[in-house]
Motif scaffolding. Structure first.
Motif, short mmCIF file in Angstrom:
data_model
loop_
_atom_site.label_atom_id
_atom_site.label_comp_id
_atom_site.label_asym_id
_atom_site.label_seq_id
_atom_site.Cartn_x
_atom_site.Cartn_y
_atom_site.Cartn_z
N VAL A 184 0.88 -0.99 0.15
CA VAL A 184 -0.14 -0.01 -0.02
C VAL A 184 0.88 1.44 0.04
CG1 VAL A 184 -1.96 -1.12 1.12
CG2 VAL A 184 -0.11 0.14 2.66
N LYS A 185 0.35 2.17 -0.42
CA LYS A 185 0.79 3.55 -0.32
C LYS A 185 0.54 4.13 0.96
CE LYS A 185 2.14 4.01 -4.83
NZ LYS A 185 3.70 3.40 -4.73
N ILE A 186 1.47 4.80 1.67
CA ILE A 186 1.29 5.31 3.22
C ILE A 186 1.26 6.70 2.91
CG2 ILE A 186 2.11 5.71 5.36
CD1 ILE A 186 1.37 2.83 4.94
N SER A 187 0.19 7.46 3.43
CA SER A 187 -0.05 8.97 3.42
C SER A 187 0.16 9.42 4.69
CB SER A 187 -1.30 9.25 2.44
OG SER A 187 -2.40 8.73 2.96
N ASP A 188 -0.62 8.67 5.58
CA ASP A 188 -0.79 9.78 6.97
C ASP A 188 -0.60 8.71 8.07
OD1 ASP A 188 -1.52 11.39 8.82
OD2 ASP A 188 -3.79 10.78 8.62
N ILE A 189 0.48 8.93 8.76
CA ILE A 189 0.79 8.24 10.11
C ILE A 189 0.66 8.80 11.19
CG2 ILE A 189 2.22 6.56 8.68
CD1 ILE A 189 4.46 8.00 10.21
N VAL A 190 0.42 8.19 12.32
CA VAL A 190 0.55 8.73 13.54
C VAL A 190 1.51 8.57 14.30
CG1 VAL A 190 -0.77 8.84 15.82
CG2 VAL A 190 -2.02 8.83 13.67
N ALA A 191 2.48 9.30 14.94
CA ALA A 191 3.60 8.86 15.60
C ALA A 191 3.25 8.27 16.94
CB ALA A 191 4.31 10.52 15.94
N ALA A 192 4.24 7.36 17.16
CA ALA A 192 4.17 6.59 18.45
C ALA A 192 5.45 6.82 19.11
CB ALA A 192 4.04 5.19 18.14
N PRO A 193 5.52 8.01 19.93
CA PRO A 193 6.52 8.18 20.81
C PRO A 193 7.13 7.29 21.83
CG PRO A 193 5.06 10.15 20.83
CD PRO A 193 4.47 8.68 20.01
N GLN A 194 8.37 7.09 21.85
CA GLN A 194 8.97 5.99 22.95
C GLN A 194 8.87 4.56 22.39
OE1 GLN A 194 10.38 7.14 25.56
NE2 GLN A 194 10.29 9.21 25.16
N SER A 195 8.26 4.46 21.11
CA SER A 195 8.18 2.94 20.80
C SER A 195 9.71 2.58 20.35
CB SER A 195 7.20 2.82 19.66
OG SER A 195 5.98 3.46 20.08
N HIS A 196 9.84 1.43 19.90
CA HIS A 196 10.94 1.09 19.39
C HIS A 196 11.39 2.10 18.45
CE1 HIS A 196 14.02 -1.25 17.42
NE2 HIS A 196 14.18 -1.81 18.61
N PRO A 197 12.91 2.32 18.15
CA PRO A 197 13.21 3.46 17.23
C PRO A 197 13.09 3.07 15.79
CG PRO A 197 14.98 2.55 18.42
CD PRO A 197 13.84 2.11 19.20
N SER A 198 12.89 1.67 15.68
CA SER A 198 12.37 1.25 14.13
C SER A 198 11.13 1.49 13.78
CB SER A 198 12.71 -0.38 14.01
OG SER A 198 11.90 -1.01 14.49
N VAL A 199 10.08 1.97 14.93
CA VAL A 199 8.73 2.32 14.59
C VAL A 199 8.61 3.69 13.97
CG1 VAL A 199 6.39 2.16 15.58
CG2 VAL A 199 8.01 0.61 15.99
N ALA A 200 8.07 3.56 12.83
CA ALA A 200 7.95 5.10 12.16
C ALA A 200 6.60 5.69 12.89
CB ALA A 200 8.03 5.11 10.64
N GLY A 201 5.62 4.63 13.07
CA GLY A 201 4.27 5.24 13.61
C GLY A 201 3.33 4.20 13.28
N VAL A 202 2.21 4.65 13.65
CA VAL A 202 1.10 3.58 13.27
C VAL A 202 0.19 4.30 12.46
CG1 VAL A 202 0.84 2.45 15.70
CG2 VAL A 202 -0.50 4.66 15.43
N PHE A 203 -0.60 3.37 11.61
CA PHE A 203 -1.39 3.85 10.53
C PHE A 203 -2.70 3.02 10.37
CE2 PHE A 203 -0.65 0.92 7.06
CZ PHE A 203 0.60 0.55 7.47
N ALA A 204 -3.50 3.66 9.71
CA ALA A 204 -4.89 2.99 9.81
C ALA A 204 -4.88 2.26 8.61
CB ALA A 204 -6.08 3.89 10.03
#
Lengths: 801, 144
Positions: free
Chosen positions: B26-46
């Motif tokens: 999929v193409k990702i357009s909008d992500i939500v940050a997930a601070p303090q997660s593992h550094p490899s995590v760019a965020g979460v998205f729906a």
């Protein structure tokens, strides 16, 4: 009994189903011991249940089959093709009877013949048993219908199959499917809003929404399970523990009809076991000690479940020795959990929570049951994992009461969304105690020794900004920031500073991936209406990130009489000060308010003889206003008596304050609880019960005679006359303050320190000031615990009858 | 294990991912940050009413975050019951491949070692076969 019978029928049918294949195998190889075993187990189970359910025909059949199979198992009887046939005939008959029980049909009674044929294989006893069976006419009582008509070949019918068994996994899939359905609906709703096509699709979409909401409700019910399922194992557990420890205990269980989430039943099993074990082992003293302490030699443990608002409370109370804080301190220091210095700084209730630390036990020696210091930490982590809280009420020498507070359902929570740096996070509303603007005059944020502390109306809380905890920047410095006071699972409240509080909403909680959850700050993820994922903050995780493992709430106002046992001054109830629509300042207890919101005049309607306001999908009765407003918006307080919600229209919300000092009695206690001082003014404290006068609380009045309650109010004390009296009157009791009535009263209520009530008065209910009880006022009830108080009155009255 | 493989690029290197592990791209357009997660995590998205964790594959290899822009590509896959999006430089093709287990005594550099489960040759170019489960799991164990 009906439920049990239905369960039995379903179970037997199910067992027969799984057995059928084995029966065929057995027919092929009669000497296979494993198969004999499973058939034996089947008839044995049937026999056991039949005796209990009073089903003589089935019992006789299964009993005989058990005898024969038992002999075959032991090897005294050689299994042969003929024997198998005879036994199978009996097993088949059990199946027919079972089905007949369900459908209400009758089955021809030639059981004796079948039994005799089978017993004939038994070497020595065959004759007599068969004869004995002949002597007793089969079937009586509940089974008489079976004998009524002799019918050949009644076609089997499953008329009464009202339940089906579904695998848990399937149920789980269904549940998560429905959660997804709700989320997709939300997404569609969002897209509809942006596309602007709402008018065309609107009606069908709202119908869809209704259906989805219905399904969600049914699913939530499906998740619900009677807590009895959990409680039913407790008596046995108690018996075993008591025997092992050689202590006499009695277990009283109440509230078994409360329904809780199925997953919660599983999550609670271990904690409850641990708590009970601890209670018997550490709590209940030896018989000799109990007699010496003037207690009943038999220890009493009560387990009680009740629903309170959107929480389930499970109380486990013992009448043992309670927790000795000195002993706990020594253990905690020896176990290097805490230093003496830190201990001394903790208030009593935080010291108590030390029992949840791993490696702490107050048991003098390790027994096989408890005392190894694992257990209470398991209890805490299990309760936390399902979003619950634990409260302890300790009373040295008199026992310990542990209250587990649990959310009603697991997957859908009442959430509060907060924003910081343009990012939105969710919080479980269960853990939120208070929301207050930073700019409010009662809030002060100070820097002490490198940490920040928020002081709210004299109470100090560890403080942190959410963006600091999350390590993000870009926050705006503004005065409009908001403090959220959060109480995590155990003790330890703290203030979280967020940019703004956005909304209350129902959130479907989904587990987050381990990479996200590893920080411990989150409890899951959710997808709210706007379609942007939201991370849910975990109250306990935030607390440990702030570094406030322990409660540090202090009261500014040190009591002059601090020589008293409870060194922590009880925090007064909070109330909300507002201006009503007529511009008059009034106050309402904060506990009665579920939430605050705004509604436009359009949402208010005069229907069904009352003013009502439509909020979301729900319609609430609107009080505090006489006619439909013409335009503009209304400030609305959603008030609740724990069962029902109503809306109260108010003019302007001013601030929160703590109810301190005396509540002056009101001339009209039905309307006002009394007059209180609020931020320098005297205002009326609204008695919200007047709005709920005909709700469930009033039901007592319709239950025949009204019990008389005498309230000992020696010095015209405002609380007794202003609040307690009206409360009881609303609940349907007659109330008297006249000592002359005390003789004929069913219940006598008085303060814990009231000397006018004799010590051994069985009708007395004593009310204490503090949340926590101490040994002086053991057995008393915290005077603002309305549910507990009403329950205690019910108990007393029931006991008197 | 021959079969269909998705050809993608991670940190400018071609990789192949078994298509069985891939749910979609999929193409990702909008992500939500997930601070303090593992550094490899760019965020979460729906994604279709699910919330997925976006793992930055570039970070796993180079330690540098990939700049998210409209049209950033993610490979969706499940690991241990959780759905993830794996942010890659790009996805090129789906091909049928025959992994070659023998004849390769290559030891790849440190970060790659954790994710590579084999090699294959595609039009004379050596391609690493990446196990997406390891992209997540090696980080989990490192974190624990």
């Amino acid at each position: 009994m009906d439920d049990l019978l239905e369960e039995f029928i379903a179970e037997t049918a199910e067992m027969l189903e799984t057995l059928s294949g084995q029966l065929i195998d057995w027919e092929k190889d009669p000497s296979d011991l494993a198969l004999i075993d499973s058939v034996f187990r089947f008839v044995h189970t049937v026999k056991g249940s039949c005796g209990f359910l009073d089903l003589p025909r089935l019992e006789k059949l299964s009993h005989a089959a058990e005898d024969v199979l038992g002999a075959a198992r032991e090897g005294t009887l050689k299994a042969s093709q003929d024997l198998v046939t005879a036994i199978l005939a009996v097993v088949d008959r059990i199946g027919e009877l079972n089905m007949a029980l369900g459908s209400g049909n009758s089955v021809r009674d030639d059981d004796d013949e079948l039994i005799a044929r089978m017993l004939a294989f038994l070497p020595d006893r065959s004759k007599e048993t068969a004869d004995a069976d002949q002597d007793q006419p089969g079937g009586s009582g509940s089974q008489s219908f079976e004998n009524s008509i002799e019918q050949e070949a009644v076609p089997p019918s499953f008329a009464k199959a009202r339940t089906v068994r579904v695998s848990l996994q399937l149920l789980d899939e269904l549940m998560s499917g429905v959660s997804d359905l709700v989320l997709s609906r939300n997404e569609v709703s969002r897209q509809l809003r942006t596309s602007g096509n709402e008018s065309e699709i609107g009606p069908s979409f709202s119908r869809l929404s209704l259906i989805v909401a219905d399904i969600r409700d049914s699913i939530s019910q499906m998740r619900m399970q009677n807590i009895d399922r959990l409680f039913s194992t407790l008596p046995r557990l108690m018996r075993d523990i008591s025997l092992e420890l050689d202590k006499k205990t009695e277990l009283r269980i109440s509230g078994s009809q409360v329904e809780i989430d199925r997953e919660m039943v599983e999550a609670l099993r271990d904690p409850l076991t641990h708590i009970l074990r601890n209670a018997v082992d550490h709590g209940i003293e030896s018989e000799a000690d109990r007699i010496a302490a003037g207690k009943d030699p038999e220890g009493l443990i009560t387990v009680c479940a009740r629903q309170s608002g959107n929480q389930i409370l499970i109380e486990i109370a013992d009448d043992g020795r309670g927790i000795d804080l000195d002993a706990l301190r020594r253990k905690a220091i020896a176990g290097r959990v805490i230093t003496l210095e830190d201990w001394a700084k903790l208030p009593e209730d935080s010291q108590l929570t030390m029992i949840f630390e791993p490696g702490i036990t107050t048991a003098p020696e390790v027994t096989s049951i408890s005392g190894r210091g694992v257990g209470m930490d398991v209890v805490r982590s299990n309760i936390q994992s399902i979003g619950g809280n634990i409260d302890l009420e300790n009373c040295l020498g008199q026992g310990l009461k542990i209250t587990l507070r649990l959310p009603l359902t697991l997957s859908i929570i009442a959430g509060l969304s907060v924003e910081v740096c343009r990012q939105v996070y969710g919080l479980s509303r269960n853990s939120v105690e208070e929301i207050i603007s930073v700019s409010s005059s009662s809030v002060k944020i100070e820097q002490v020794g490198g940490v920040k502390v928020a002081s709210i109306r004299g109470n100090r809380f560890p403080y942190s900004r959410l963006e600091d905890l999350l390590g993000i920047d870009g926050a705006t410095e503004s005065l409009s920031r908001t403090l959220v006071v959060i109480k995590p699972a155990v003790g330890s409240r703290f203030a979280l500073d967020v940019e703004r509080v956005i909304d209350h909403e129902e959130l479907v909680v989904k587990p987050g991936s381990p990479l996200v959850m590893q920080s411990g700050l989150y409890s899951g993820v959710s997808l709210p209406d706007n379609g942007r994922p939201m991370l849910l903050l975990d109250a306990s995780g935030l607390a440990s990130a702030i570094g406030c493992g322990q409660e540090t709430v202090r009261s500014d106002t040190t009591d002059a009489d601090s020589g008293e046992l409870d060194s922590v001054a009880p925090k007064g109830d909070s109330a909300l000060l507002f201006e009503n629509l007529a511009g008059r300042k009034q106050a309402v207890r904060l506990a009665a308010i579920d939430r605050m919101e705004e509604a436009s005049a359009k949402q208010v309607r005069d229907v069904g003889g009352k003013l009502r306001v439509a909020i979301g999908d729900d319609l609430f009765e609107l009080v505090g206003i006489d006619k439909v407003p013409e335009e503009g918006t209304l400030q609305i307080l959603r008030i609740s008596d724990g069962l029902e919600q109503k809306c109260m229209a108010v003019g302007e919300i001013i601030d929160m304050f703590t109810l301190e000092g005396k509540i002056e009695p009101s001339a009209d206690p039905d309307r006002h609880e009394g007059v209180v001082e609020a931020l320098g003014e005297h205002v009326e404290l609204i008695n919200i019960l007047r709005y709920f006068g005909n709700s469930a609380l009033g039901d007592h009045s319709r239950q025949g005679e009204e019990a008389l309650c005498f309230i000992a109010a020696p010095d015209n004390n405002g609380w007794e006359r202003g609040i307690l009296g009206p409360l009881l009157a609303t609940a349907g009791y007659r109330v008297s303050y006249d000592p002359a009535d005390s003789d004929q009263a069913a219940v006598i209520l008085g303060r814990a320190d009231d000397k006018t009530i004799p010590d051994k008065e069985p009708r007395a209910i004593r009310l204490r000031e503090a949340m926590q009880s101490n040994d002086v006022d053991a057995g008393s009830i915290y005077r603002h615990d309305r549910t507990g108080l009403l329950a205690a009155i019910e108990d007393k009255i029931a006991g008197a009858r | 294990m021959s079969g269909l493989y998705l050809l993608a690029r991670i940190a400018d290197e071609p990789v192949a991912i078994a298509s069985d592990d891939v749910e979609s791209v999929v193409k990702i357009s909008d992500i939500v940050a997930a601070p303090q997660s593992h550094p490899s995590v760019a965020g979460v998205f729906a994604l279709r009413s699910r919330v997925l964790t976006l793992v930055d594959c570039n970070y796993l290899v180079t330690g540098r975050r990939l700049e998210l822009h409209p049209g950033s590509t993610a490979i969706i896959g499940q690991v241990c019951g959780h759905s993830y999006g794996f942010l890659v430089d790009g996805v090129d093709d789906v091909v049928s491949l025959e992994p070659e287990n023998s004849g390769f005594d290559i030891v790849v550099s440190e970060p790659w070692q954790k994710f590579v489960r084999g090699f294959t040759v595609l039009e004379d170019q050596t391609v690493m076969i990446v196990d997406i489960a390891k992209l997540v799991r090696s980080e989990e164990t490192a974190a624990a």
